[in-house]
Scaffold this active site. Structure first.
Site, mmCIF file in Angstrom:
data_model
loop_
_atom_site.group_PDB
_atom_site.id
_atom_site.type_symbol
_atom_site.label_atom_id
_atom_site.label_comp_id
_atom_site.label_asym_id
_atom_site.label_seq_id
_atom_site.Cartn_x
_atom_site.Cartn_y
_atom_site.Cartn_z
ATOM 1 N N ALA A 3 0.842 -1.193 0.000
ATOM 2 C CA ALA A 3 0.000 0.000 0.000
ATOM 3 C C ALA A 3 0.878 1.243 0.000
ATOM 4 C CB ALA A 3 -0.895 -0.010 1.231
ATOM 5 N N GLY A 26 0.846 -5.150 0.990
ATOM 6 C CA GLY A 26 -0.150 -5.271 -0.065
ATOM 7 C C GLY A 26 0.436 -5.870 -1.335
ATOM 8 N N GLU A 53 0.228 -9.383 -0.848
ATOM 9 C CA GLU A 53 -1.202 -9.742 -0.873
ATOM 10 C C GLU A 53 -1.714 -9.847 -2.314
ATOM 11 O OE1 GLU A 53 -2.226 -6.617 1.999
ATOM 12 O OE2 GLU A 53 -3.226 -8.185 3.171
ATOM 13 N N GLU A 106 3.540 -5.304 7.694
ATOM 14 C CA GLU A 106 2.610 -4.292 8.226
ATOM 15 C C GLU A 106 2.770 -4.063 9.722
ATOM 16 O OE1 GLU A 106 1.873 -6.476 5.912
ATOM 17 O OE2 GLU A 106 0.503 -5.623 4.435
#
Ligand code: T1G
Ligand code: NAD
Length: 698
Positions: free
Chosen positions: A62, A101, A104, A125
């Site tokens: 992210a 992310g 992910e 994270e």
């Protein structure tokens, strides 16, 4: 530019994430993935889809810069679900790091192919105070198993491609071009009639999970570097993957994520992440300043610091020559270097071949002339100005033109040291922290005449050896130790007010510091500060505060190395309180007419913190530190300050400067002028300004 592009290679579509430098998943990238998946599914000529990253990364996850403004649609979770729901198989081609992310996205792909460049695959994270919020806590355990996933998510540590292949995170390792490899893999799937393989579809059978797995993990996170919240929620999220269907698990993940996002500890860790990167920017040193090339390093002095610094460079693959004045010290130092490298091999931290390489890169000598070819020379001899000047004059005669001449002094005036040479522009302070091969911080001290490219060289080399370089101006103790003086002084005052060493250290350690001030002094050696106090005459007020500590040193109690200081130390090196020391403080307090008011834990923490930050504000105003965040970076990387507390300057900004000013003034009224408020704080209170805007820009 943030996007994801779609190209075709015959019957395979290739979606390429493109957002330099690390393909953070900003809105444009998310939209690009979603559009690419839709377009590829709509195109009858396409049989399978490969997703990869442009440049050196697959994706770093992210876009952290979006956290404050809040993300715009489509959300990452939604994009990944769309990808996983693709009717055509989706293969990730992991061409470089995939974090957060980014991983992910790869987990949402049906298959994963990697090459060796994918050396960091992980969900970090927790390190920025949150948890994987796009299905990672649900898909990873389903794909690699609950135990391996729990470790990765709670530690935040990445694995490399080989390890990933072992645990089943990567389906195929390829040599060379990973996109070609993934295309070939996709064609094999199609030929074999294998379709999508959604990671979320598996159910984890509760009976397959060791009964005490989560309880044990919970017990292990009491002092997690991300503080008391994030790791706890990470565990709960992974636990929610057991037995549940994906949808329910992801709902739980979301709820746990929202408990963390935007909260103080998470904001502090994210601030720390950017603060560290910001520290590398020195406003008047732009890209036009080229650091000098450093191929070989010379070190003077094979004591505690010289050997640690030597190791730091050897570990980074640089050849090192250590020069000593004393044969015995040289032999001992070289032995320490060799033993450390050998023990790294024994513990399988490095390969035997790598160990050999490092050992072969070490040269030792008693002759300064051995440094004629060194590009960077770091002096780490005794802390004595006359000696350092003598050495720099000699270095001036020996070192090749353009060599950077650095001093590891902790307190001495770098300008005066530079004046012993005819090339003060080549002189800079490089203040390492002990143990220098371990501690990440490097204060780079910029003298009056330090040339821009000298400074740039020191900053670049810091990064190359895995350190965080932070620029400091010249003053006694530079940034970190000057602040620590104020902090230690306050601890002395509180000892006289009736707090015990264990009260003070305990309060600060419970608050999050790795080690309280008195335990730290015992570790560094009480004689070190004693000698400094003898050399630099103290004001009578300060001398009074240190009277007992000086007496402790004079008793031969120099801290851990003598088995006793503020505490006593047994064979296990664990500290134990010593009533004798408490009595000494009580007696002195009575002699000074102080009442025993025994400050409580909150007051202990507050006073230590405010003294640190007040001194920090003075340092900032004097221009010794470029910005408040540089000061915090120093505290987080050199002084055991916990990242989730952001640093002393962040702390007072969070408290609100007006309230901070009020408190400081109240302490000044009670304790006198050592509490004099930094003018900068008063100015900022008056103007409504922020510490974050007080330093330089850029
Ligand atoms: N967002 C925004 N900018 C980032 C970024 C990110 N995730 N990662 C790096 N940058 C910038 C960085 O500020 C710097 O900028 C430049 O890229 C190069 O970085 C939903 C919630 C990837 C290992 O925590 O660990 O995904 O200073 O200098 O040493 O679950 O950056 O050049 O202007 O550090 O080679 C999870 C954080 C996010 C990864 C590269 N991801 N990044 O290290 O270069 S949360 C992370 C790193 C998430 C989802 C969630 C490192 C790196 P500038 P650099 P590097
Ligand atoms: P040390 O006493 O362990 O080592 C100093 C070494 O320098 C000795 O081995 C000595 O023989 C050698 N030496 C003396 N004169 C020399 C000469 N003319 N040529 C070559 N070698 C010579 O000291 P240390 O703790 O390693 O500290 C070294 C420097 O690093 C000091 O300036 C100190 O302030 C600074 N420093 C120390 C620490 C720390 O925690 N120890 C931390 C940061 C900086």
């Amino acid at each position: 530019m943030a996007t994801a592009t779609l190209t075709k290679s015959g019957d395979i579509a290739v979606i390429r994430l493109a957002h330099p430098p690390v393909n953070a998943l900003a809105q444009g990238v998310r939209q690009g993935i979603q559009d690419g998946i839709a377009a590829a599914n709509a195109d009858p000529a396409i049989k399978a889809i490969v997703v990869t990253g442009d440049g050196r990364a697959f994706s770093a996850g992210a876009d952290i810069t979006e956290f404050r403004s809040g993300p715009k649609p489509p959300g990452l979770g939604e994009v990944i679900d769309t990808m996983e729901a693709s009717a055509k198989p989706v293969v990730a081609a992991l061409n470089g790091l995939a974090l957060g992310g980014g991983l992910e996205v790869a987990l949402g792909c049906h298959y994963r192919v990697a090459n060796k460049a994918a050396n960091q695959l992980g969900l970090p994270e927790v390190k920025i105070g949150i948890l994987p919020g796009a299905g990672g806590t649900q898909r990873l355990p389903r794909i690699i198993g609950i135990e391996a996933a729990l470790d990765m998510i709670v530690s935040g540590n990445p694995v490399n491609a080989e390890k990933a292949a072992k645990v089943g995170l990567v389906d195929r390792l390829v040599e060379g071009d990973v996109v070609e490899g993934a295309i070939a893999f996709a064609r094999e799937l199609v030929a074999a009639g294998k379709g999508p393989r959604p990671g979320s579809a598996t159910r984890i059978d509760p009976a397959s999970v060791p009964a005490d797995l989560f309880a044990k993990k919970r017990a292990s996170i009491a002092r997690h570097p991300s503080g008391p919240m994030a790791a706890k929620n990470c565990i709960a999220a992974v636990e929610a993957a057991v037995g549940s269907d994906y949808k329910a698990g992801v709902a739980r993940e979301r709820a746990l994520f929202l408990e963390l996002a935007g909260k103080p500890y998470a904001r502090a860790l994210q601030y720390a992440f950017f603060a560290e990167r910001q520290a590398a920017n020195v406003p008047d040193i732009g890209k036009d300043v080229t650091p000098r090339d450093v191929k070989t390093v010379g070190i003077l002095g094979a004591g505690t610091m010289g050997t640690g610094i030597g190791l730091a460079f050897l570990n980074a693959g640089l050849p090192v020559t250590i020069v000593e004045a004393n044969q015995q010290a040289l032999d001992q130092g070289a032995k320490r270097v060799r033993e450390t490298i050998e023990s790294n091999v024994q513990r399988s931290r490095i390969s035997a071949e790598e160990g050999q390489k490092r050992l072969a890169n070490l040269t030792t000598s008693l002759d300064l002339k051995a440094l004629v070819n060194a590009d960077l020379i770091i002096e780490a001899v005794f802390e004595n100005m006359a000696l350092k000047k003598e050495i720099f004059a000699k270095l001036d005669a020996v070192a090749k033109p353009g060599a950077v001449l650095a001093s590891n002094t902790s307190t001495l005036d770098v300008d005066e040291i530079a004046s012993a040479t005819k090339r003060p522009q080549d002189v800079v302070g490089m203040h390492f922290f002990s143990p220098a091969n371990i501690m990440r911080l490097l204060e780079v001290v910029r003298g009056k005449e330090t040339a821009k490219d000298t400074l740039a060289t020191a900053m670049a080399i810091a990064r190359r050896i895995g350190k965080v370089g932070v620029v400091s101006g010249v003053c006694f103790g530079f940034i970190g130790n000057r602040m620590v003086e104020a902090y230690l002084e306050e601890a002395q005052a509180m000892l006289l007010e009736g707090a015990t060493p264990a009260d003070i250290d305990g309060a600060l350690e419970a608050w999050g510091l790795a080690m309280g001030p008195l335990a730290m002094m015992d570790m560094a050696g009480l004689d070190v500060g004693y000698r400094i106090r003898q050399e630099h005459k103290l004001t009578p007020e300060r001398a009074k505060l240190y009277r007992v500590t000086d007496a402790i040193v004079e008793m031969g109690r120099h801290g851990q190395k003598t088995g006793a200081g503020y505490y006593t130390y047994g064979a296990d090196r664990k500290r134990q309180s010593d009533p004798k020391i408490e009595e000494m403080f009580a007696k002195e307090a009575a002699a000074q007419g102080l009442s025993n008011r025994k400050p409580g834990a909150d007051e202990i923490v507050e006073r230590c913190l405010l003294r640190l930050a007040n001194e920090g504000a003075k340092i900032l105003e004097e221009g010794i530190a470029l910005r408040a965040s540089d000061i915090d970076t120093i505290y987080l990387n050199g002084y055991g300050f916990p990242g989730w507390r952001g640093g002393p300057m962040w702390q007072i900004e969070e408290m609100g400067l007006a309230k901070v000013a009020e408190k400081i003034k109240a302490y000044e009224a009670r304790h006198g002028k050592r509490w004099a408020i930094a003018p900068l704080i008063e100015k900022l209170v008056a103007s409504g300004g922020k510490l974050a805007d007080a330093g330089v820009k850029g």
